[in-house]
Motif scaffolding. Sequence first.
Motif, PDB file in Angstrom:
ATOM      1  N   VAL A 102     -98.662 -17.803 -43.470  1.00 32.09           N
ATOM      2  CA  VAL A 102     -99.652 -17.208 -42.569  1.00 32.09           C
ATOM      3  C   VAL A 102    -100.690 -16.422 -43.376  1.00 32.09           C
ATOM      4  O   VAL A 102    -101.901 -16.523 -43.130  1.00 32.09           O
ATOM      5  CB  VAL A 102     -98.969 -16.296 -41.522  1.00 32.09           C
ATOM      6  CG1 VAL A 102    -100.000 -15.491 -40.754  1.00 32.09           C
ATOM      7  CG2 VAL A 102     -98.120 -17.126 -40.558  1.00 32.09           C
ATOM      8  N   ALA A 103    -100.225 -15.658 -44.379  1.00 32.11           N
ATOM      9  CA  ALA A 103    -101.154 -14.880 -45.208  1.00 32.11           C
ATOM     10  C   ALA A 103    -102.155 -15.804 -45.900  1.00 32.11           C
ATOM     11  O   ALA A 103    -103.358 -15.508 -45.969  1.00 32.11           O
ATOM     12  CB  ALA A 103    -100.385 -14.051 -46.235  1.00 32.11           C
ATOM     13  N   ILE A 104    -101.667 -16.924 -46.391  1.00 30.28           N
ATOM     14  CA  ILE A 104    -102.544 -17.881 -47.069  1.00 30.28           C
ATOM     15  C   ILE A 104    -103.581 -18.444 -46.090  1.00 30.28           C
ATOM     16  O   ILE A 104    -104.766 -18.540 -46.404  1.00 30.28           O
ATOM     17  CB  ILE A 104    -101.708 -19.023 -47.698  1.00 30.28           C
ATOM     18  CG1 ILE A 104    -100.934 -18.496 -48.912  1.00 30.28           C
ATOM     19  CG2 ILE A 104    -102.591 -20.195 -48.091  1.00 30.28           C
ATOM     20  CD1 ILE A 104     -99.896 -19.474 -49.451  1.00 30.28           C
ATOM     21  N   ASP A 105    -103.114 -18.778 -44.879  1.00 28.16           N
ATOM     22  CA  ASP A 105    -104.041 -19.351 -43.895  1.00 28.16           C
ATOM     23  C   ASP A 105    -105.096 -18.339 -43.458  1.00 28.16           C
ATOM     24  O   ASP A 105    -106.269 -18.683 -43.280  1.00 28.16           O
ATOM     25  CB  ASP A 105    -103.258 -19.878 -42.682  1.00 28.16           C
ATOM     26  CG  ASP A 105    -102.388 -21.073 -43.055  1.00 28.16           C
ATOM     27  OD1 ASP A 105    -102.620 -21.655 -44.134  1.00 28.16           O
ATOM     28  OD2 ASP A 105    -101.474 -21.413 -42.279  1.00 28.16           O
ATOM     29  N   VAL A 106    -104.665 -17.069 -43.269  1.00 33.53           N
ATOM     30  CA  VAL A 106    -105.624 -16.022 -42.898  1.00 33.53           C
ATOM     31  C   VAL A 106    -106.648 -15.846 -44.023  1.00 33.53           C
ATOM     32  O   VAL A 106    -107.857 -15.788 -43.789  1.00 33.53           O
ATOM     33  CB  VAL A 106    -104.890 -14.686 -42.618  1.00 33.53           C
ATOM     34  CG1 VAL A 106    -105.892 -13.534 -42.471  1.00 33.53           C
ATOM     35  CG2 VAL A 106    -104.027 -14.796 -41.359  1.00 33.53           C
ATOM     36  N   PHE A 303    -109.657  -4.259 -38.530  1.00 32.19           N
ATOM     37  CA  PHE A 303    -108.507  -4.699 -37.731  1.00 32.19           C
ATOM     38  C   PHE A 303    -107.280  -4.695 -38.628  1.00 32.19           C
ATOM     39  O   PHE A 303    -107.388  -4.689 -39.865  1.00 32.19           O
ATOM     40  CB  PHE A 303    -108.723  -6.092 -37.123  1.00 32.19           C
ATOM     41  CG  PHE A 303    -108.720  -7.202 -38.142  1.00 32.19           C
ATOM     42  CD1 PHE A 303    -107.522  -7.792 -38.565  1.00 32.19           C
ATOM     43  CD2 PHE A 303    -109.909  -7.663 -38.685  1.00 32.19           C
ATOM     44  CE1 PHE A 303    -107.520  -8.811 -39.515  1.00 32.19           C
ATOM     45  CE2 PHE A 303    -109.921  -8.677 -39.626  1.00 32.19           C
ATOM     46  CZ  PHE A 303    -108.727  -9.244 -40.043  1.00 32.19           C
ATOM     47  N   GLY A 304    -106.108  -4.673 -38.010  1.00 28.22           N
ATOM     48  CA  GLY A 304    -104.854  -4.806 -38.744  1.00 28.22           C
ATOM     49  C   GLY A 304    -103.905  -5.641 -37.920  1.00 28.22           C
ATOM     50  O   GLY A 304    -103.637  -5.329 -36.749  1.00 28.22           O
ATOM     51  N   CYS A 305    -103.445  -6.759 -38.501  1.00 32.29           N
ATOM     52  CA  CYS A 305    -102.556  -7.653 -37.755  1.00 32.29           C
ATOM     53  C   CYS A 305    -101.207  -7.745 -38.449  1.00 32.29           C
ATOM     54  O   CYS A 305    -101.123  -7.687 -39.677  1.00 32.29           O
ATOM     55  CB  CYS A 305    -103.142  -9.055 -37.667  1.00 32.29           C
ATOM     56  SG  CYS A 305    -104.515  -9.163 -36.523  1.00 32.29           S
ATOM     57  N   GLY A 306    -100.167  -7.892 -37.654  1.00 26.44           N
ATOM     58  CA  GLY A 306     -98.821  -8.049 -38.206  1.00 26.44           C
ATOM     59  C   GLY A 306     -98.575  -9.507 -38.550  1.00 26.44           C
ATOM     60  O   GLY A 306     -98.666 -10.383 -37.690  1.00 26.44           O
ATOM     61  N   LEU A 307     -98.263  -9.762 -39.822  1.00 21.29           N
ATOM     62  CA  LEU A 307     -98.064 -11.164 -40.225  1.00 21.29           C
ATOM     63  C   LEU A 307     -96.774 -11.736 -39.655  1.00 21.29           C
ATOM     64  O   LEU A 307     -96.714 -12.913 -39.292  1.00 21.29           O
ATOM     65  CB  LEU A 307     -98.070 -11.280 -41.752  1.00 21.29           C
ATOM     66  CG  LEU A 307     -99.413 -10.981 -42.425  1.00 21.29           C
ATOM     67  CD1 LEU A 307     -99.295 -11.140 -43.929  1.00 21.29           C
ATOM     68  CD2 LEU A 307    -100.487 -11.917 -41.888  1.00 21.29           C
TER      69      LEU A 307
END
Length: 335
Positions: A102-106, A303-307
């Motif tokens: 997910v981190a890579i995709d973001v 913004f801050g999102c939970g991975l």
Amino acid sequence: RFERAVADAPDARALDEVRVAFLGRSGEVTGVRRSIGTLPPPERPGAGKVINAAVESMEAQLTDALARVERAALERSLGDTIDVTFPGPPARLGALHPVRQVAIDVARYFTRHGFAVVLGPEIETDANNFDALNIPPDHPAREGLDSFYLRPDRLLRTHTSPMQVRSMRRHGPPIAIIVPGKAYRRDAVDARHLYMFHQVEGLMVGHGVHFGHLKGVLVGMCRELFGADADVRFRPSFFPFTEPSAEIDVKCPACHGTGMQDGLQCRTCGGSGWIEIGGSGMVHPNVLRSVGYDPDAVSGWAFGCGLERIAMKRYDIDDIRAFVENVPGFAEGLA
Ligand code: PHE
């Protein structure tokens, strides 16, 4: 007789016996050759030639026959024990951990839009983690209960937001970054909480930056992560470091926003039809001031999102502990 003997020989040893019997020192052909002396002298050369030609042909037949029986022996032995053509067990290559995926995709989405990816320290000062983010000293988030303090003025960051402060202090505006990384909170571990988890922070500051940009960028991110038809909702909220603030919700993929699944309350979203993936808002003027920016000249959003949150929704994982239990095959099973 020689040709029949060769054809009947089942293996290399039998062939060698045939060779000795015909061509060996006391073999039949050798005997014939010795008898040349009994012929009248004019006939001897002719007889010698015939014998030599016969010996040459016999040797060639023995060589061919040897190759044949050896190949047959090899084939028999393979057939008996190992089928070398049988497919082997599939190689286990492993897979990226879903949080990293997910981190890579973001990161891919944001770098495509001109954002830089930066990383920050997990040990922070409480000045960066709280004060500069407009979190007053009496705020409940500052109590030891919620944070891991290493010293009175050092703690494990409770969010990635202190990197807003570090980045703005280091670079003047305009700024466009994302910050993936770990965050720590003193939460009891259960199906929805870990004391260590991952966030991705986003920050954009510049002249004329407004909430519409934030919405556009985050809707784009959600479509990239969850598919082109992903529905995104911004719900009014509060954070000390943003004003106005909004929670980012994505329509639940399991129940498509109905809150029901197979006649029961949806397990994935708890029946609300939406899943909260993070917080956002316009950077508070006090935060801009704390890093030496002029709130009248520049504005920004964060913004801050939970991975883990995003990964759970994306891969249909209902217990956050699965990410750290290290069960073999966990990541492969999701890919
Ligand atoms: N830091 C907030 C949290 O951890 C999320 C957030 C980041 C909200 C940036 C607004 C802006 O919950």
